[in-house]
Enzyme design. Structure first.
Site, PDB file in Angstrom:
ATOM      1  N   ASN A   1      12.937  51.683  -0.389  1.00  0.00           N
ATOM      2  CA  ASN A   1      13.363  52.344  -1.612  1.00  0.00           C
ATOM      3  C   ASN A   1      13.941  53.701  -1.242  1.00  0.00           C
ATOM      4  OD1 ASN A   1      13.786  52.828  -4.329  1.00  0.00           O
ATOM      5  ND2 ASN A   1      11.633  53.033  -4.871  1.00  0.00           N
TER       6      ASN A   1
ATOM      7  N   ASP B   1      11.779  55.263   1.841  1.00  0.00           N
ATOM      8  CA  ASP B   1      10.487  54.575   1.948  1.00  0.00           C
ATOM      9  C   ASP B   1      10.551  53.246   2.676  1.00  0.00           C
ATOM     10  OD1 ASP B   1       9.331  56.519   0.310  1.00  0.00           O
ATOM     11  OD2 ASP B   1       9.586  55.336  -1.511  1.00  0.00           O
TER      12      ASP B   1
ATOM     13  N   GLN C   1       9.076  46.503   1.663  1.00  0.00           N
ATOM     14  CA  GLN C   1       9.908  46.991   0.564  1.00  0.00           C
ATOM     15  C   GLN C   1      10.477  48.346   0.961  1.00  0.00           C
ATOM     16  OE1 GLN C   1       8.956  46.481  -3.769  1.00  0.00           O
ATOM     17  NE2 GLN C   1       8.476  48.661  -3.644  1.00  0.00           N
TER      18      GLN C   1
ATOM     19  N   GLU D   1      13.781  60.851  -1.020  1.00  0.00           N
ATOM     20  CA  GLU D   1      12.734  60.098  -0.320  1.00  0.00           C
ATOM     21  C   GLU D   1      13.310  58.791   0.210  1.00  0.00           C
ATOM     22  OE1 GLU D   1       8.420  58.103  -1.537  1.00  0.00           O
ATOM     23  OE2 GLU D   1       9.092  59.918  -2.558  1.00  0.00           O
TER      24      GLU D   1
ATOM     25  N   GLU E   1       7.600  50.414   2.663  1.00  0.00           N
ATOM     26  CA  GLU E   1       6.288  50.051   2.134  1.00  0.00           C
ATOM     27  C   GLU E   1       5.977  48.621   2.559  1.00  0.00           C
ATOM     28  OE1 GLU E   1       5.690  52.620  -1.920  1.00  0.00           O
ATOM     29  OE2 GLU E   1       7.034  50.880  -2.053  1.00  0.00           O
TER      30      GLU E   1
END
Length: 294
Positions: free
Chosen positions: A119, A102, A117, A100, A104
């Site tokens: 990740n 990400d 953020q 994944e 965010e």
């Protein structure tokens, strides 16, 4: 002779097509579909508005899965008091050992900077958060957010400026996400237990509904049939012989000099958290942080 010339011409056309990539830039409903709370979607021409209220958030997903290439969407984030909310744009594969990538976007009280953020999960393991304050107000206009992915690196970009790079370190014994097709997703939800100032500031529902707007949906990547095994998809989406994909071009195996300078600027002036330097969470520095150049 004529047939040989025609064969050569067709081969050249094929190579050029693959170099350009499998371009899929279109309206929302050609690439995506709501997967959560479809009644929280509003369409206005080329724009999509997705809302969060005290009943539900919402989310959408791509109709297909992809391996390698670039995905981009333009987002105008929640205006005003967005504390407690999270708007996410990400790629993810399926299963407990999923990969994944990400973005965010963490809401904040009016006048305070929006944080983004990033990740990565690799084989189901995350905890690789980096957080930065954006150098513009993302609620006033649309900005592009992109994820570029090939067998050498994963790059997160904001308005084509790299803000994070995760390089392939398999030579150091570390896994790299390159064998699982991934869907493309976005969602908006209430996360006031952690999103704003560590959960100290809660969502004020009197300021709702909270709306994020989208346009410029673009997927320039290798589409992967669900029925095909991951290893076969990886082979299908990798250059070999006459088959040349744009994301495998040597110049894209790492950032260029200008991009490196941009990344250094972002980290020096806008990064507010990096898991690599969080000794409270990680008394022993994560191995990838020791070897990582970025």
């Amino acid at each position: 002779m004529a047939s040989k010339i025609m064969s050569l011409f067709l081969s050249m056309i094929l190579v050029l097509t693959l170099l350009v990539g499998l371009v899929s830039s279109a309206k929302f409903d050609e690439l995506f579909q709501p997967y959560w709370a479809s009644d929280h979607f509003t369409y206005e021409g080329e724009l999509l508005h997705m809302k969060l209220d005290n009943y539900s958030g919402a989310g959408f997903s791509s109709k297909n899965k992809y391996m390698f290439g670039k995905v981009t969407v333009q987002i105008k984030l929640i205006e005003g008091d967005s504390a407690g909310t999270v708007t996410a744009f990400y790629m993810s594969s399926d299963g407990p050992l999923h990969n994944e990538f990400d973005f965010e976007f963490l809401g904040n009280t009016t006048g305070e900077p929006y944080s983004v953020q990033t990740n990565l999960y690799i084989n189901g393991v995350g905890n690789r958060e980096q957080r930065l304050d954006l150098w513009f107000d993302p609620t006033k206009d649309f900005h592009s957010y992109s994820i570029f992915w090939n067998q050498r690196q994963v790059v997160f970009l904001v308005d084509e400026t790299p803000i994070r790079v995760h390089t392939n370190m398999e030579s150091k014994g570390l896994p790299f996400p390159k064998d699982q097709p991934m869907g493309v997703y976005s969602s908006i939800w209430n996360a006031d237990d952690w999103a704003t100032q560590g959960g100290r500031v809660k969502t004020d529902w009197s300021h709702g509904p909270f709306v994020a707007s989208y346009k410029g949906f673009d997927i320039n990547a290798c589409e992967c049939p669900v029925s095909v095994a991951g290893a076969d998809n990886a082979k299908k989406c990798t250059s070999s012989g006459y088959k040349k994909y744009w994301w495998d071009e040597p110049v894209l195996s790492e950032l260029n000099l200008h991009q490196n300078h941009q990344l250094v600027w972002v980290k020096n002036h806008h990064m507010v958290y990096d898991y690599c330097t969080d000794s409270a969470r990680f008394p022993v520095t994560p191995v990838e942080c020791v070897h990582h150049r970025h």
